[in-house]
Design a protein around this motif. Structure first.
Motif, PDB file in Angstrom:
ATOM      1  N   GLN A   1      -7.265   0.618  -3.972  1.00 37.49           N
ATOM      2  CA  GLN A   1      -7.121  -0.810  -4.248  1.00 37.49           C
ATOM      3  C   GLN A   1      -8.239  -1.564  -3.536  1.00 37.49           C
ATOM      4  O   GLN A   1      -8.737  -1.116  -2.502  1.00 37.49           O
ATOM      5  CB  GLN A   1      -5.796  -1.369  -3.724  1.00 37.49           C
ATOM      6  CG  GLN A   1      -4.532  -0.798  -4.299  1.00 37.49           C
ATOM      7  CD  GLN A   1      -3.319  -1.523  -3.706  1.00 37.49           C
ATOM      8  OE1 GLN A   1      -3.264  -2.747  -3.689  1.00 37.49           O
ATOM      9  NE2 GLN A   1      -2.375  -0.754  -3.204  1.00 37.49           N
TER      10      GLN A   1
ATOM     11  N   LEU B   1      -7.079   1.032   0.930  1.00 37.44           N
ATOM     12  CA  LEU B   1      -7.276  -0.370   0.559  1.00 37.44           C
ATOM     13  C   LEU B   1      -8.541  -0.883   1.229  1.00 37.44           C
ATOM     14  O   LEU B   1      -8.660  -0.824   2.456  1.00 37.44           O
ATOM     15  CB  LEU B   1      -6.080  -1.214   1.013  1.00 37.44           C
ATOM     16  CG  LEU B   1      -6.249  -2.734   0.943  1.00 37.44           C
ATOM     17  CD1 LEU B   1      -6.384  -3.192  -0.502  1.00 37.44           C
ATOM     18  CD2 LEU B   1      -5.089  -3.441   1.631  1.00 37.44           C
TER      19      LEU B   1
ATOM     20  N   SER C   1     -11.898   3.653  -2.629  1.00 36.95           N
ATOM     21  CA  SER C   1     -10.661   2.864  -2.602  1.00 36.95           C
ATOM     22  C   SER C   1      -9.702   3.182  -3.739  1.00 36.95           C
ATOM     23  O   SER C   1     -10.113   3.537  -4.847  1.00 36.95           O
ATOM     24  CB  SER C   1     -10.989   1.368  -2.655  1.00 36.95           C
ATOM     25  OG  SER C   1     -11.843   1.007  -1.602  1.00 36.95           O
TER      26      SER C   1
ATOM     27  N   LEU D   1       0.855  -1.189   0.000  1.00 39.25           N
ATOM     28  CA  LEU D   1       0.000   0.000   0.000  1.00 39.25           C
ATOM     29  C   LEU D   1       0.888   1.234   0.000  1.00 39.25           C
ATOM     30  O   LEU D   1       1.825   1.333   0.805  1.00 39.25           O
ATOM     31  CB  LEU D   1      -0.897  -0.019   1.240  1.00 39.25           C
ATOM     32  CG  LEU D   1      -2.018   1.014   1.345  1.00 39.25           C
ATOM     33  CD1 LEU D   1      -3.034   0.815   0.213  1.00 39.25           C
ATOM     34  CD2 LEU D   1      -2.722   0.905   2.696  1.00 39.25           C
TER      35      LEU D   1
END
Length: 261
Positions: free
Chosen positions: A224, A32, A222, A26
């Motif tokens: 990811q 995330l 988000s 990250l």
């Protein structure tokens, strides 16, 4: 440069493997979201990151510092656990506020306990207390709770309690802010206010890891998304990749429940 690196993380309870070969990274300022069915290992992963559970294997690095390496005994010592936790702030499902403290007191408590360990604490007690109080007040105002600082948890709504919990986590200035299904204990009408606060933190480029069952929110906020199933990462990528073009059949089955109708 990655602010968080997780490599080959494993965790079992007795003979049941709940995390298997979990790896991801990250970047600073990214969000995330971790999605998946109940029992897929999402919360256990979060608890391992915060060292509420000790992984059985793998590596956890924050800002290129190795916090945990199952092969290095120096990083697995219990005496180091509290220091490692300071890299992460965790907001629980059920708030976990102390009922005997006001909203302001809950936000100040951990910082004051840490301050007492400083060598100059006695000499600077009043000044340190004032600094901590001012920062706690600022965070509660940021959470929209300027008029609730003197209220106790039983005098607050669920959404207000969760916003106090977010302020408490932010007070320690963690590198990464973690949420464990932050709206699951809330009535539907209170969910929106908490998601709005988290969205605001994302807009400020706060690095976050969010376990959530709010699919529309995860897609919107988000950088990811990870889909977990059976203790493994089955799919990961951008929100567009995971939500719009999933490759795994299990991911498609899971997401279909949220797109039907």
């Amino acid at each position: 440069m990655a602010i968080l690196e997780v490599k080959h993380l494993r965790k079992s309870f007795e003979r049941t493997e709940v995390l298997s070969d979990i790896s991801f990274s990250l970047e600073k300022g990214q969000v995330l979201s971790i999605i998946g069915s109940s029992g897929s290992g999402k919360t256990t992963l979060l608890r391992c990151l915060n060292f509420l559970e000790k992984p059985d294997g793998g590596i956890i690095r924050v800002n290129e510092e190795t916090l945990f390496n199952a092969e290095d005994p120096k990083t697995t010592q219990e005496s180091e656990i509290r220091r490692k936790r300071l890299h992460f702030g965790l907001v629980f499902q059920s708030f976990n506020l102390f009922p005997q403290y006001t909203a302001l007191g809950n936000v100040m408590l951990a910082k004051e306990l840490l301050a007492k360990e400083q060598p100059d604490y006695k000499a600077r007690k009043k000044a340190i207390h004032a600094e901590i109080e001012a920062e706690a007040e600022r965070l509660l105002r940021q959470m929209g709770l300027a008029d609730r600082m003197s209220n106790y948890p039983h005098q607050l709504s669920g959404g207000q309690c969760q916003r106090v919990a977010i302020a408490r986590a932010l007070a320690l200035k963690p590198d990464i802010l973690c949420f464990d299904e932050p709206t699951s204990a809330l009535d539907p009408e209170l969910t929106g206010e908490v998601l709005k606060v988290i969205k605001g933190l994302a807009d400020q480029e706060t690095t976050m890891v969010i376990v959530t069952h709010e699919m529309a929110f995860a897609r919107d906020v988000s950088s990811q998304v990870i889909f977990m199933d059976g203790g493994r990462i089955l799919e990961q990528g951008t929100p567009e990749q995971v939500f719009e073009h999933p490759e795994e059949e299990r991911t498609k089955q899971f997401l279909s429940r949220y797109t039907q109708g």
